[in-house]
Design an enzyme around this catalytic site. Structure first.
Site, PDB file in Angstrom:
ATOM      1  N   THR A 281       4.265  -4.461  -2.408  1.00  0.00           N
ATOM      2  CA  THR A 281       3.596  -3.378  -1.695  1.00  0.00           C
ATOM      3  C   THR A 281       4.610  -2.280  -1.397  1.00  0.00           C
ATOM      4  OG1 THR A 281       1.980  -4.874  -0.683  1.00  0.00           O
ATOM      5  CG2 THR A 281       2.285  -2.729   0.369  1.00  0.00           C
ATOM      6  N   PHE A 283       5.555   0.911   0.795  1.00  0.00           N
ATOM      7  CA  PHE A 283       5.306   1.567   2.070  1.00  0.00           C
ATOM      8  C   PHE A 283       5.996   2.930   2.073  1.00  0.00           C
ATOM      9  CE2 PHE A 283       4.683  -2.870   2.909  1.00  0.00           C
ATOM     10  CZ  PHE A 283       3.708  -2.936   3.898  1.00  0.00           C
TER      11      PHE A 283
END
Length: 376
Positions: A281, A283
């Protein structure tokens, strides 16, 4: 019988003449650019181009050739504009600086906000990116996090924007367009999803699994292997673990991190439940200050286009023509404007690079709206 070689030879002669006339036209365009530099006149005159294309189109014979002539001269005009933008830059005609270059980001003794609770992946991304010398707090929603930064109660917010398995976090893109904040950094986290339950629970007890929609999607194959389980979407992974603990129901389980399980005293019922071992992921770190570090190498922008044929190609051609490497493009519908879209583009470069300046000048001039989201 037609001789193919004779046809090819004739085409070669015609092509050479086209090149000669093209270069002659480009020289005149440079003279036009010099006039515009002296007078401050804009490079793009859409009404004149529209009328010019209509005239040129009608000079061709047959509908196929008319369409071809229109496409040909659209491209020639676009190339002319790119050369004019380049000359503006060479003559020192600078656009207003959208972002200020700094040597480094202030990362210590700052306040950072993240969405979710301690133990969430946003929390892990924050701890990875910043030093220990920070103040941090959490909020319920992504909008809340953006609002805290916009109002000056936090210096930075940490927000998930993309997962390698489940794709983009669409809501973040919409918020980036809404709030006048800048992306100043990014952090990659590789989530290790586990299935968490009450200390006395077993897999046989589970009837419902809760987590963030992205985590549920990332573990979709594992969940499909248990068709009797229901799923429930929650605002974040760590929050789902917290909810399981608070409910005290051993028929419920949460998909979250190992750290969240330790934090809330839950038992790991299953490990390695994400079917993509390379799951990651991304960010972003956003700030109210419009700044970028001098060695930044990625640029994020968004633009909105006239609802006309070829407009997206025209925008992207500025990136291609200036030799820039586009790494990502996403689209989001524009609220209240049916079938119109906002495009988000990432490409490599630094705002001080001349090629980047040329590309951004062209996109800003020809889009309905363009904004630099960050250079990081």
């Amino acid at each position: 019988m037609i001789d193919l070689q004779e046809c090819r030879d004739e085409i070669d002669v015609i092509d050479s003449e086209i090149i000669r006339l093209f270069e002659k036209r480009m020289k005149v365009c440079e003279d036009v650019a010099e006039y515009k530099i002296r007078t401050g006149k804009k490079v793009l005159d859409p009404e004149r181009e529209r009328k010019k294309l209509e005239v040129l189109r009608e000079k061709a014979h047959g509908e196929f050739n008319r369409l071809g002539a229109q496409e040909l001269f659209q491209q020639i005009m676009a190339i002319s504009r790119k050369r004019q933008y380049q000359l503006l830059n060479e003559h020192g005609v600078e656009d207003d600086e959208k972002l200020e270059m700094v040597d480094h980001l202030p990362l210590e003794n700052v306040t950072v906000v993240f969405q979710g609770v301690e133990g969430a992946y946003s929390y892990a991304a924050m701890r990875e990116y910043f030093s220990d010398e920070i103040r941090s707090f959490h909020v319920k929603t992504w909008r809340d996090a953006m609002e805290e930064v916009a109002e000056g109660r936090a210096d930075y917010a940490v927000l998930p924007i993309e997962n390698s398995t489940a794709g983009i976090v669409a809501g973040i893109y919409d918020l980036l367009a809404e709030y006048d904040l800048s992306i100043v950094g990014e952090q990659i986290i590789r989530p290790e999803h586990v299935l968490l339950g009450m200390p006395d629970a077993s897999l046989e007890d589970i009837t419902c699994v809760c987590s963030h929609p992205q985590a549920l999607a990332q573990c979709g194959k594992y969940l499909e292997a248990h068709p009797g389980w229901k799923t429930r979407e929650m605002e974040n992974t760590a929050g789902s673990a917290k909810q399981v603990k608070e409910d005290g129901d051993k028929t419920q389980a949460a998909i979250a991190s190992r750290q969240a399980g330790e934090l809330y005293g839950l038992r790991i019922l299953a490990e390695n439940i994400c079917y993509n071992g390379q799951n990651a992921t991304r960010f972003i770190i956003v700030s109210k200050k419009p700044i970028y570090v001098k060695d930044a190498h990625k640029i994020s922008i968004f633009f909105e286009l006239p609802h006309e044929s070829g407009t997206l190609y025209n925008m992207l051609s500025h990136i291609i023509y200036n030799g820039l490497n586009m790494t990502k493009i996403e689209s989001r519908p524009i609220a209240g404007r049916t079938w119109e879209y906002r495009f988000f583009v990432d490409f490599e470069g630094n705002l001080k690079d001349s090629a980047v300046k040329n590309a951004l000048r062209g996109i800003e001039a020809e889009a309905n709206r363009m904004r630099i989201l960050g250079n990081y």
